[in-house]
Design a protein around this motif. Structure first.
Motif, PDB file in Angstrom:
ATOM      1  N   SER B  80       0.847  -1.183   0.000  1.00 41.07           N
ATOM      2  CA  SER B  80       0.000   0.000   0.000  1.00 41.07           C
ATOM      3  C   SER B  80       0.885   1.236   0.000  1.00 41.07           C
ATOM      4  O   SER B  80       1.581   1.499   0.978  1.00 41.07           O
ATOM      5  CB  SER B  80      -0.894  -0.006   1.237  1.00 41.07           C
ATOM      6  N   TYR B  81       0.834   1.992  -1.120  1.00 39.21           N
ATOM      7  CA  TYR B  81       1.717   3.153  -1.228  1.00 39.21           C
ATOM      8  C   TYR B  81       1.228   4.321  -0.387  1.00 39.21           C
ATOM      9  O   TYR B  81       1.994   5.163   0.009  1.00 39.21           O
ATOM     10  CB  TYR B  81       1.886   3.547  -2.697  1.00 39.21           C
ATOM     11  N   SER B  82      -0.046   4.359  -0.143  1.00 35.18           N
ATOM     12  CA  SER B  82      -0.546   5.500   0.629  1.00 35.18           C
ATOM     13  C   SER B  82      -0.146   5.406   2.095  1.00 35.18           C
ATOM     14  O   SER B  82       0.016   6.427   2.759  1.00 35.18           O
ATOM     15  CB  SER B  82      -2.071   5.600   0.494  1.00 35.18           C
ATOM     16  N   ARG B  83       0.027   4.186   2.617  1.00 35.12           N
ATOM     17  CA  ARG B  83       0.395   4.075   4.021  1.00 35.12           C
ATOM     18  C   ARG B  83       1.798   3.501   4.218  1.00 35.12           C
ATOM     19  O   ARG B  83       2.263   3.388   5.354  1.00 35.12           O
ATOM     20  CB  ARG B  83      -0.600   3.183   4.759  1.00 35.12           C
ATOM     21  N   GLU B  85       2.897   0.381   3.789  1.00 38.93           N
ATOM     22  CA  GLU B  85       2.850  -0.860   4.545  1.00 38.93           C
ATOM     23  C   GLU B  85       2.364  -1.959   3.614  1.00 38.93           C
ATOM     24  O   GLU B  85       1.561  -1.677   2.717  1.00 38.93           O
ATOM     25  CB  GLU B  85       1.802  -0.727   5.666  1.00 38.93           C
ATOM     26  N   GLN B  90      -1.922  -4.626   6.919  1.00 37.48           N
ATOM     27  CA  GLN B  90      -2.992  -3.677   7.246  1.00 37.48           C
ATOM     28  C   GLN B  90      -4.291  -4.398   7.575  1.00 37.48           C
ATOM     29  O   GLN B  90      -4.983  -4.075   8.526  1.00 37.48           O
ATOM     30  CB  GLN B  90      -3.219  -2.724   6.070  1.00 37.48           C
ATOM     31  N   LEU B 291     -10.119   1.695   6.611  1.00 36.44           N
ATOM     32  CA  LEU B 291      -8.970   1.353   5.780  1.00 36.44           C
ATOM     33  C   LEU B 291      -9.326   1.471   4.306  1.00 36.44           C
ATOM     34  O   LEU B 291      -8.598   2.083   3.511  1.00 36.44           O
ATOM     35  CB  LEU B 291      -8.536  -0.081   6.111  1.00 36.44           C
ATOM     36  N   ASP B 294     -10.346   5.143   3.039  1.00 39.05           N
ATOM     37  CA  ASP B 294      -9.114   5.924   2.860  1.00 39.05           C
ATOM     38  C   ASP B 294      -8.415   5.519   1.571  1.00 39.05           C
ATOM     39  O   ASP B 294      -7.975   6.368   0.788  1.00 39.05           O
ATOM     40  CB  ASP B 294      -8.158   5.712   4.047  1.00 39.05           C
ATOM     41  N   ALA B 295      -8.317   4.188   1.352  1.00 44.99           N
ATOM     42  CA  ALA B 295      -7.612   3.685   0.179  1.00 44.99           C
ATOM     43  C   ALA B 295      -8.293   4.137  -1.106  1.00 44.99           C
ATOM     44  O   ALA B 295      -7.639   4.491  -2.086  1.00 44.99           O
ATOM     45  CB  ALA B 295      -7.541   2.164   0.235  1.00 44.99           C
ATOM     46  N   GLN B 298      -7.374   7.594  -1.883  1.00 40.98           N
ATOM     47  CA  GLN B 298      -5.973   7.696  -2.280  1.00 40.98           C
ATOM     48  C   GLN B 298      -5.691   6.928  -3.573  1.00 40.98           C
ATOM     49  O   GLN B 298      -4.526   6.849  -3.984  1.00 40.98           O
ATOM     50  CB  GLN B 298      -5.071   7.109  -1.171  1.00 40.98           C
ATOM     51  N   ASP B 300      -5.541   3.801  -3.944  1.00 41.97           N
ATOM     52  CA  ASP B 300      -4.593   2.760  -3.571  1.00 41.97           C
ATOM     53  C   ASP B 300      -5.156   1.402  -4.017  1.00 41.97           C
ATOM     54  O   ASP B 300      -5.845   0.716  -3.277  1.00 41.97           O
ATOM     55  CB  ASP B 300      -4.385   2.791  -2.043  1.00 41.97           C
TER      56      ASP B 300
END
Lengths: 341, 338
Positions: B80-83, B85, B90, B291, B294-295, B298, B300
Motif C-alpha cells: 500500500s503506497y498510501s500508508r 505498509e 494492514q 482502511l 481511505d484507500a 488515495q 490505492d
C-alpha cells in the motif's frame, strides 16, 4: 344409547361471540345453548359462515382478538369454563376437552418431529417421565392405525400424507382420554376414501374411550352415519335440534329441509338441476328483525310474522328434545313428511 | 447431505473467482494511473515508465490477473503506497477490530430482536408491542453516524460514563499480547483485567450503535413473521393441547419465525464489513471500513482489490453457512436439497 339418559358432561348456555370488523360488531355465535351427555354424539350442521367453527373455539375459550365471547356459560364436569383463569383453562384444555381441526396439513408444527408433538400432549397433563410418554405416544399412534408407529414417531409432518397427519391429530386429541372431543370438519380436507377411513377410526376410538363427540360438519351424510343428535345452525343461531331420525326424515325447519334436499344421492334424477337455497346468508354485522331466514325461506318469504317477529325455540311434536326455531314448525314438518318418499 | 454441501461449496468457489475477475478488471478500467501516482506528480515520463515496468503493468492483462491471484493466495497482497505498509499487514490489524465490533453488534442485535419480537407477539396490539415497534421505527429512521454522535454527546460528554472516540483502547493503555487480534479475548488470555475492562468500555458505544440499527431491522422482520405464524393452525392446536400463550409463542412460533431470520442474519454479517464504516469513522475505530474508504480516496489499488476479494470471500462464506444452517433448521429444505 341406553334408555336412561346419562348426565350431561358439557352444558352450553346462551353462548355469544362477536368479531370486531371495519363495519362494526359481527355476531358469529348467537345465544347458543345445548347439552352433551356422556358418550353422546352431537352433529352440528350448517353452511360455511354459519358460526360452527366460531362456536367450537368459543367453547374452548380460544377466541382471539378481534373476536370476543361476550356472553354465556360453558359447564364442563361441573365448572363454568368462562369463569376460570387462563392457567386453569390450560390444565383443562387437551385433558378434559380437546379438538381435531379441519386441515391436518397445517395443524402440525412443520419444524418439529411428530413424536414430541404428540408426547408433549401427554406430559403437559400427566405426571409421567419422558420414556413413559414416548411409549404411550407410540401406543397412541398404533391405536390410530398408523403403520410402523415407532417409525412415525421420528418423522416430520411433511413426510406423512394428509390422512396420516389427521390420524396423528386424532391421537393428539385423544392423548389424555378427554370427556369431550370436538371434531371441526375433520374430514373436509381429505379425499373421499380417506374420509371414510378417518370417520371409522374416530368411531372406533371414541367408542373405546366413551368420549362424547361434537362433530361439526356441513356434510349431512356424515351426520346420518355418525351422530345420535343433530343441531342445525344458521347465521350463528341454532335453528333446529333433535334426534337424528327426527331431523333426517321429518325436519320441522325450512332451513334443515332445504339442506336435506340439496344433498344429491344415487337416486337423484341426474337430469334435474340440483336444488339449493336461493339468496345469500344474512349480513351478520347488521341487526335483523324477524326470522334470519325469512328472505330466503320458501314458507316465510311472504308472511308478515316471519319478517317482523323473531321466532323462539319451540318443541315440535310432543318430544321436548326436538325443537325448532320456526313460527310454522308444524306446517314445515307435515310438508317434509309429504315430500320425503 | 454431502452432495448438498459439495454443490454449495463448488458454487461458492466459482463465485469468488468471478468476483476476483470483476474486481480486477474494474480497477484497471478506472481512470487514474497508479504508476504516475507512485512516481510522483512531477516525475519524468521515463521514471513513470520504469515504475510501470516494476509494477508489471506492461504485461498483458490476463497475466497481470494470474500474477495477482498467485500472489494473493500466498499472502502477498501487494504494497500500500498510501500508508507505506504491506496490504496484508494492514488487513491483519484492521480485520479483528471490525470483527470485534461486528460480533458485539450482531450479538446484541440478535438477542434483543428475538426477545423484542417474542414480547411483541405475546402482547400483540398491546403496550409492549407498541414500544417494540416504536424502537424499531427509531432505529430504521435514524442515520447510524448521527446516532453515534448522539450517543457520544450523552454518554461521553454529558454523563462521562463511557470513553470518547479514541479507538479500541484509552491512550496509554498498551494492547494485550496478540493471539487472536480481538482485544476482548487477548486481554482475558493474558489475564489483564484492567485492559479488558478498558476494551469493553470502548467497544460498547460503537457496538451498541451499530447493533441498534441491526436490531431495528431484525426485530421488525422477526415480529412480522411471528405474527403471521401465530395465526397458523398449529399454534391453535398447541393452545388446544393446553399450552399457554407465552409457551406457544416461544416454543411453537419462534422456531418457525427464526427461519427467515437466519437468512437475514447471513446477509447482515456479509454486509457488516462495509456497513461499519460510518460507525468506525465516528468512533475513530481502526477497522476495515476506514482502511478501505481511505484507500479509495488515495486510489490505492492494492488495498481496494484485496478488500474486494475479502468481501467476496466473506459474503460467499456467510451465504453458504446460512444455507447449511437453514437446511439444518428446516427439515423441509433438507429433503429437497438431498
Amino acid at each position: 344409547m341406553t334408555d336412561v339418559e346419562p348426565e350431561p358432561v358439557l352444558t352450553v348456555r346462551g353462548l355469544s361471540t362477536e368479531y370486531a370488523t371495519d363495519r362494526g360488531q359481527v355476531r358469529a355465535v348467537r345465544d347458543v345453548s345445548f347439552e352433551l351427555r356422556r358418550g353422546e354424539r352431537l352433529g352440528i350442521v350448517g353452511e360455511s359462515g354459519s358460526g360452527k367453527s366460531a362456536l367450537a373455539l368459543s367453547i374452548l375459550g380460544l377466541i382471539e382478538p378481534p373476536g370476543r365471547t361476550v356472553a354465556g356459560e360453558v359447564w364442563l364436569n361441573g365448572r363454568d369454563l368462562r369463569t376460570l383463569s387462563e392457567a386453569r383453562l390450560n390444565r383443562i384444555r387437551g385433558k378434559e376437552i380437546s379438538v381435531v381441526f379441519q386441515d391436518p396439513l397445517t395443524a402440525l408444527n412443520p419444524v418439529r418431529r411428530i413424536g414430541p408433538q404428540l408426547a408433549e400432549a401427554i406430559t403437559m397433563h400427566q405426571d409421567v417421565g419422558r420414556a413413559a410418554a414416548k411409549q404411550a405416544a407410540i401406543e397412541l399412534l398404533d391405536d390410530v392405525e398408523l403403520p410402523r408407529p415407532a417409525d412415525c414417531y421420528r418423522r416430520y409432518p411433511h413426510e406423512l400424507s394428509g390422512g396420516m397427519r389427521q390420524r396423528v391429530m386424532i391421537a393428539v386429541a385423544l392423548a389424555n382420554a378427554p370427556d369431550v372431543l370436538i371434531a371441526d370438519e375433520p374430514t373436509t380436507a381429505l379425499d373421499v376414501t380417506t374420509q371414510a377411513q378417518i370417520m371409522r377410526l374416530i368411531d372406533k376410538v371414541v367408542d373405546e374411550r366413551g368420549t362424547a363427540v361434537v362433530l361439526i360438519t356441513h356434510n349431512m351424510d356424515l351426520v346420518a352415519d355418525f351422530c345420535d343428535t343433530v343441531q342445525v345452525m344458521y347465521a350463528g343461531q341454532v335453528v333446529e335440534r333433535g334426534r337424528r331420525e327426527q331431523l333426517l326424515s321429518g325436519s320441522a325447519h325450512p332451513y334443515t329441509a332445504a339442506l336435506m334436499v340439496s344433498v344429491p344421492s344415487l337416486d337423484t334424477d341426474r337430469a334435474a338441476p340440483l336444488r339449493s337455497l336461493e339468496g345469500l346468508p344474512p349480513d351478520l354485522a347488521v341487526e335483523h328483525t324477524g326470522c334470519a331466514l325469512a328472505p330466503r325461506c320458501v314458507l316465510g318469504r311472504e308472511r308478515e310474522r316471519c319478517r317482523s317477529e323473531s321466532p323462539a325455540m319451540t318443541a315440535v311434536v310432543g318430544d321436548a328434545a326436538w325443537v325448532s326455531r320456526c313460527h310454522f314448525a308444524g306446517e314445515q314438518h307435515r310438508l317434509t313428511m309429504e315430500t320425503t318418499p | 447431505m454431502s452432495r448438498f454441501l459439495l454443490t454449495r461449496a463448488l458454487g461458492a468457489a466459482l463465485t469468488i473467482v468471478g468476483a476476483s475477475i470483476a474486481g480486477f478488471v474494474f480497477m484497471r478500467l478506472l481512470p487514474g494511473d497508479p504508476a504516475r501516482l507512485i512516481a510522483g506528480e512531477h516525475a519524468s515520463d521515463e521514471a513513470v515508465e520504469l515504475q510501470r515496468q516494476a509494477l508489471g503493468l506492461h504485461e498483458p492483462i490476463w497475466r497481470q490477473y494470474l500474477m495477482y491471484v498467485s500472489d494473493f493466495v500466498t499472502g502477498d497482497w501487494g504494497f500500500s503506497y498510501s500508508r507505506g505498509e504491506p496490504v496484508f499487514d494492514q488487513f491483519v490489524n484492521a480485520l479483528p477490530a471490525t470483527l470485534e465490533l461486528a460480533f458485539v453488534a450482531v450479538g446484541t442485535a440478535l438477542t434483543a430482536s428475538v426477545l423484542g419480537a417474542v414480547l411483541a407477539t405475546w402482547s400483540r396490539g398491546g403496550v409492549v408491542d407498541g414500544l417494540v415497534r416504536a424502537s424499531s421505527y427509531v432505529g430504521l429512521g435514524t442515520a447510524p453516524f448521527w446516532l453515534g454522535l448522539l450517543a457520544l454527546i450523552v454518554f461521553f460528554e454529558r454523563l462521562s460514563v463511557l470513553p470518547g472516540p479514541e479507538g479500541r483502547l484509552s491512550p496509554g493503555v498498551a494492547a494485550p499480547l496478540r493471539v487472536t487480534g480481538f482485544h476482548l479475548v487477548d486481554a482475558l488470555l493474558a489475564g489483564q483485567w484492567s485492559t479488558w475492562w478498558d476494551a469493553v468500555q470502548h467497544v460498547l458505544l460503537p457496538g451498541l450503535t451499530l447493533g441498534f440499527v441491526l436490531y431495528a431491522w431484525l426485530v421488525r422482520m422477526i415480529r412480522a413473521s411471528m405474527l403471521e405464524f401465530v395465526r397458523e393452525p398449529y399454534a391453535l392446536v398447541a393452545r388446544s393441547k393446553g399450552r399457554g400463550r407465552w409457551a406457544v409463542v416461544t416454543r411453537d412460533v419462534l422456531p418457525n419465525a427464526l427461519l427467515p431470520a437466519i437468512t437475514a442474519s447471513g446477509l447482515i454479517v456479509a454486509e457488516l464489513l462495509t456497513s461499519t464504516v460510518l460507525a468506525e469513522t465516528v468512533f475513530n475505530w481502526p477497522g476495515v471500513g476506514r482502511l478501505v474508504t481511505d484507500a479509495i480516496l488515495q486510489q490505492d489499488f492494492a488495498v481496494v482489490q484485496a478488500f474486494i476479494m475479502l468481501s467476496a470471500f466473506v459474503t460467499v462464506t456467510a451465504t453458504v453457512v446460512t444455507d447449511v444452517l437453514y437446511s439444518v433448521a428446516d427439515p423441509r429444505v433438507r429433503v429437497r436439497a438431498t
